[in-house]
Enzyme design. Structure first.
Site, PDB file in Angstrom:
ATOM      1  N   ASP A 549       5.293   3.605   1.477  1.00 48.58           N
ATOM      2  CA  ASP A 549       6.377   3.488   2.459  1.00 48.58           C
ATOM      3  C   ASP A 549       7.574   2.590   2.112  1.00 48.58           C
ATOM      4  O   ASP A 549       8.639   3.055   1.768  1.00 48.58           O
ATOM      5  CB  ASP A 549       5.783   3.028   3.793  1.00 48.58           C
ATOM      6  CG  ASP A 549       4.751   4.009   4.313  1.00 48.58           C
ATOM      7  OD1 ASP A 549       4.271   4.836   3.522  1.00 48.58           O
ATOM      8  OD2 ASP A 549       4.416   3.967   5.502  1.00 48.58           O
ATOM      9  N   GLU A 748      -7.100  -2.492   6.959  1.00 51.91           N
ATOM     10  CA  GLU A 748      -6.212  -1.597   6.218  1.00 51.91           C
ATOM     11  C   GLU A 748      -5.713  -2.250   4.931  1.00 51.91           C
ATOM     12  O   GLU A 748      -5.532  -1.599   3.908  1.00 51.91           O
ATOM     13  CB  GLU A 748      -5.027  -1.235   7.121  1.00 51.91           C
ATOM     14  CG  GLU A 748      -4.074  -0.223   6.525  1.00 51.91           C
ATOM     15  CD  GLU A 748      -2.950   0.133   7.490  1.00 51.91           C
ATOM     16  OE1 GLU A 748      -2.724  -0.610   8.464  1.00 51.91           O
ATOM     17  OE2 GLU A 748      -2.289   1.154   7.259  1.00 51.91           O
TER      18      GLU A 748
END
Ligand SMILES: *[C@@H]1O[C@H](CO)[C@@H](O)[C@H](O)[C@H]1NC(C)=O
Ligand SMILES: *[C@@H]1O[C@H](CO)[C@@H](O)[C@H](O)[C@H]1NC(C)=O
Ligand SMILES: *[C@@H]1O[C@H](CO)[C@@H](O)[C@H](O)[C@H]1NC(C)=O
Ligand SMILES: *[C@@H]1O[C@H](CO)[C@@H](O)[C@H](O)[C@H]1NC(C)=O
Length: 855
Positions: A549, A748
């Site tokens: 990202d 995560e």
């Protein structure tokens, strides 16, 4: 907040444009190639499972438009309390202290523990299924937490028939029995018929004589509209509100319908069982469930140990538990999805991204584009995180399957085939699979649309070489019995089916993410034309399509830029295809792919190697010149991570320097996504700008191991590579383990400074790949591979190795020596530390600190 970025399809800063102006077409005229490659036999061990991972507990078959089942619970104190405390879908912040599978095997079932701090209740769900796919049961046990022995809990089971009016006769009708009349028999029973499930079936809800029941089983049968089928919580809440007075139980009105709620309320501990069976299937009653779960509980640890053996320093019991839990939750995150999806098929000329301000032009075209709702599609996929990302992501799935293929090769193949089934005739697979309204309900509408010119890392190519090597007997397989391993015919049939699809996707990627090799932009003369790639979908701050990202790239974006990771993924895919071609005896194809791999390797160096910075970098066009754009971090490692750098590669020492430099990528908790020295380190959203991600770290350890072991003899490079791999392995496992012990969750990503879990919690997707590191033998590498590490033996070789390495490092360059010494110092300490218990004395931290000080 950072986590939200994962599903920003187009960055919103640019797509704030109002979608209401877009037209929504009905069903696509362009459908994906529907010739199915999946081969789920009718009624097998795979048919039923907790394939609704978005629910705390939800079961459905891998057969679309049939039956959905789920478990809900709530406070039974008052109607008001009940209405504000329903547990149904997994949420990030609802007072749950932790939940997940303690042991779970996709083939048979397992046990999930849920700790509901707010409702002062611990729950277990013991799920068991029969091998023939004809029956399954779940035992639900509630245990009040310490201070609340008399807590009142309402348990609501919900069952719904999907699309009751289509695909042949479907029916379901329920009845209830009061406690007194049931006499140990079922408290509720339902019978139904669904052709796709093989016809008639039945299920029952059984209580337990010891339960302290507040009210008799209340069964509410309803006919609801299709869009309510998956919204059990709100449908049931409406029923509770509609009941007169302050009652907690809904009105008992069993009958026929497409949605049924079975409610029971208990005071104190309770136990109940939900038993499903096809008319011709056996019945798994409460005793069978208990016996089956107990047998699984006792056999599971040994099976995990056999498939994922642990070597020092990870031999203590807590690592065994960690392995079992992380694997169980990866497997327990398997979902079956079915539904339509939103696609922009406009193929606007602006999507070519040719002009200098291409991203604003593309965003503007997108805001006007018609959105197509496709025909329903089906997907079997593991999920990154049950509360936050309960759907399929292409970028994640390749990593999910790395442990899965070791455990259950056939399951991994089923998932691989399901993903390939989604491919359209061009070769495109949407990167985020948001199928149907239930999945869409979790994603803001502006992020739901998929774009056929957008790619994503083809991570499934990570899996294919592993499958080939197991089929060819080149690497061991100790998982579940596999039809492909036992039948060469089945194996080649399977490979012949997936081969053309993998090839189609490969060519699609090359075509759509191609570089502009016309004379428009200058390119290094040594580069091979047309072997350079650019992720489409860039904006100044994001390249969501790359999977990384907010990782910094050229800014502003340029239509002439090239991305090193995109090129490396093409190399990895070509290499995977080459291996399939060789296995299938397609010699000509294999040669073509081999040439592609060679060309990629050459261009990684010709187009992306910055000799001054000594790093692999993206490139852009600046002042009409080909200019490298260096942000050292994960993208600089892709040539290594994807197996495109051999041990004798001249750039390898520099890559190792970057990896092992504490001022760059080397952190106490694994490799940082972005160098500490980069101006963007830790800035803005700080998603891929420093934090440690387990997926790429695991690849790093595995590749370093491959490179190290490919060198024969006691070379300094071999020693160095294996030492880095060994130390990195310890840090990664240690970081995940420590955070899990403290928080009860896997995360995560992990903070490079503190090791603290970040981003989405209960992230048992690719973080689970850490299990692959448990058993690697690296520290002893210098003593010879076959080394079986009895502790004293291991220490002996460790000492020999360390001494050897220290001597060796004396003869290498100063810069290299400094770094190697840092690693050596850490390694010596860890070897001492692994003798002490993991929790005792915080030795692990000391090792880490030593390294930091050594800077
Ligand atoms: C679908 O893909 C297969 C190859 O897997 C191909 O043979 C077939 O022609 C395709 N069908 C259509 C309608 O394009
Ligand atoms: C639901 O619809 C079916 C079929 O129309 C009907 O037989 C049944 O009584 C309905 N159930 C309820 C609870 O309204
Ligand atoms: C999109 O348009 C381009 C340019 O006209 C064309 O080459 C390409 O084949 C089109 N893609 C699809 C999927 O139709
Ligand atoms: C390459 O870039 C030039 C200059 O912008 C443009 O005219 C041309 O269409 C581009 N070609 C391709 C294949 O993208």
């Amino acid at each position: 907040m950072a986590a939200v970025l994962r599903h920003l399809t187009v960055l919103c800063a640019l797509c704030l444009s109002n979608r209401s102006s877009a037209q929504f077409l009905d069903v696509s005229t362009r459908q994906t190639n529907s010739s199915s490659v999946s081969s789920i036999p009718e009624r097998s061990w795979q048919t039923w499972g907790p394939y609704r991972p978005n629910l705390y507990f939800g079961v459905r078959p891998q057969v679309p438009e049939t039956l959905l089942m789920g478990l809900m619970w709530a406070s039974g104190d008052s109607q008001k309390q009940m209405l504000s405390s329903f547990r149904d879908t997994c949420e990030q912040n609802d007072g749950m202290q932790g939940y997940g599978w303690t042991f779970y095997d996709t083939r048979t079932g397992g046990s999930q523990a849920l700790h509901d701090k707010q409702l002062q209740l611990d729950l277990t769900t013991d799920f068991l299924k029969s091998e023939d796919g004809g029956s399954w049961s779940v035992g639900i046990t509630g245990t009040p937490q310490q201070d609340a022995p008399n807590v009142r809990t309402s348990v609501i089971l919900h069952v719904a028939v999907e699309k009751a009016d289509s695909n042949g006769p479907k029916s379901l009708a329920c009845e209830s029995h009061s406690e007194s009349e049931s006499k140990g028999g079922p408290l509720a029973a339902c019978r139904g018929e669904i052709a796709a499930l093989g016809g008639r079936f039945e299920f029952q809800v059984l209580g337990n004589a010891k339960n302290n029941v507040v009210h008799d089983a209340a069964v509410k049968s309803l006919n609801v509209s299709e869009d309510k089928i998956w919204q059990a919580k709100s449908v049931f809440a409406d029923q509770v509100k509609a009941s007169s007075g302050d009652k907690i139980a809904v009105e008992n009105s069993p009958g026929a319908g497409n949605m049924h709620f079975i409610q029971l309320t208990f005071q104190g501990p309770f136990k109940m069982t939900f038993v499903y069976h096809a008319a011709d299937g056996s019945i798994l009653d409460q005793n069978s469930v208990d016996a089956g779960i107990n047998s699984l509980r006792s056999s599971f640890p040994a099976r995990v140990e056999a498939v994922f053996p642990r070597t020092p320093p990870f031999q203590q019991e807590n690592y065994a538990k960690l392995s079992q839990e992380i694997l169980s939750n990866l497997l327990g995150g398997l979902g079956f999805f079915h539904g339509d999806t939103k696609v922009d098929y406009s193929n606007s000329s602006k999507y070519q991204e040719i002009d200098l301000d291409f991203w604003t032009q593309a965003a503007s075209a997108m805001s006007r584009a018609p959105i197509t709702t496709t025909a329903p599609q089906t997907l079997l996929s593991h999920t990154p995180s049950r509360p936050f990302f309960p759907r399929g992501f292409l970028w994640d799935e390749g990593f999910h399957l790395l442990p899965v293929v070791e455990w259950d090769l056939d399951l991994a193949v089923s998932v691989l085939q399901s993903w390939l089934d989604l491919m359209d005739d061009d070769g495109w697979i949407g990167r985020e699979q948001i199928l149907g309204p239930e999945a869409r309900s979790r994603v803001p509408s502006q992020f739901q649309v998929q774009y056929p010119h957008y790619a994503n890392p083809p991570t499934l190519s990570l899996l294919v070489p592993i499958i080939i090597s197991k089929l060819a007997g080149a690497s061991p397989y100790t998982g579940h019995p596999s039809i492909y391993m036992s039948s060469p015919d089945q194996a080649s049939t399977m490979l012949k089916t997936i081969y053309p699809l993998l090839a189609r996707h490969y060519h699609w990627f090359r075509r759509t993410q191609s570089d502009n090799f016309t004379s428009a932009y200058p390119r290094p003369a040594s580069g091979i034309p047309y072997v350079g790639f650019r992720w489409r979908g860039r904006t100044p701050k994001h390249t969501l399509t790359s999977g990384l990202d907010d990782y910094p790239r050229a800014n502003p974006p340029h239509p002439g830029e090239l991305h090193v990771d995109a090129l490396a993924w093409v190399g990895a895919s070509a290499s995977a295809l080459q291996q399939v071609a060789l296995y299938l005896g397609e010699a000509v194809d294999a040669e073509v792919y081999a040439k592609d791999v060679t060309a990629v390797k050459r261009n990684l160096d010709a187009l992306h190697w910055d000799a001054a910075r000594k790093a692999y970098c993206d490139s852009t066009i600046q002042d009409d010149k080909y200019t490298l754009v260096c942000h050292e971090g994960y993208i600089s490692l892709f040539p290594l991570l994807l197996g495109l750098m051999d041990a004798d590669h001249p750039n390898l020492p520099a890559v190792l320097d970057m990896i092992s430099d504490p001022e760059k990528l080397w952190s106490p908790h694994g490799l940082r996504s972005l160098s500490k020295q980069d101006a963007n380190y830790g800035r803005d959203e700080n998603y891929w700008r420093g934090a440690v991600w387990i997926n790429l770290n695991v690849l790093a350890v595995l590749r370093l191991r491959d490179v190290g072991l490919s060198l024969v003899g006691l070379s300094t490079v071999r020693a160095r590579v294996l030492m880095i791999a060994s130390e990195l392995r310890k840090r990664l496992v240690g970081t995940v383990a420590e955070s899990w012990e403290h928080t009860g969750f896997f995360w995560e990503q992990y903070a490079d400074g503190t090791g603290e879990g970040k981003g989405s919690r209960a992230f048992t997707g690719w973080t689970a790949a850490v299990i692959l590191l448990m058993g690697l033998q690296l520290g002893q590498g210098m003593g010879g591979e076959g080394d079986d590490s009895g502790a004293s033996n291991g220490v002996f070789w460790a000492v020999v190795g360390v001494v050897g390495l220290m001597l060796a490092t004396l003869v290498v360059s100063t810069a290299l020596r400094r770094r190697a010494m840092v690693v050596v110092a850490g390694a010596v300490n860890s070897w001492i530390t692994w003798q002490t218990t993991w929790k005792g004395g915080g030795g692990y931290r000391e090792v880490i600190d030593l390294d930091e000080r050594a800077v």
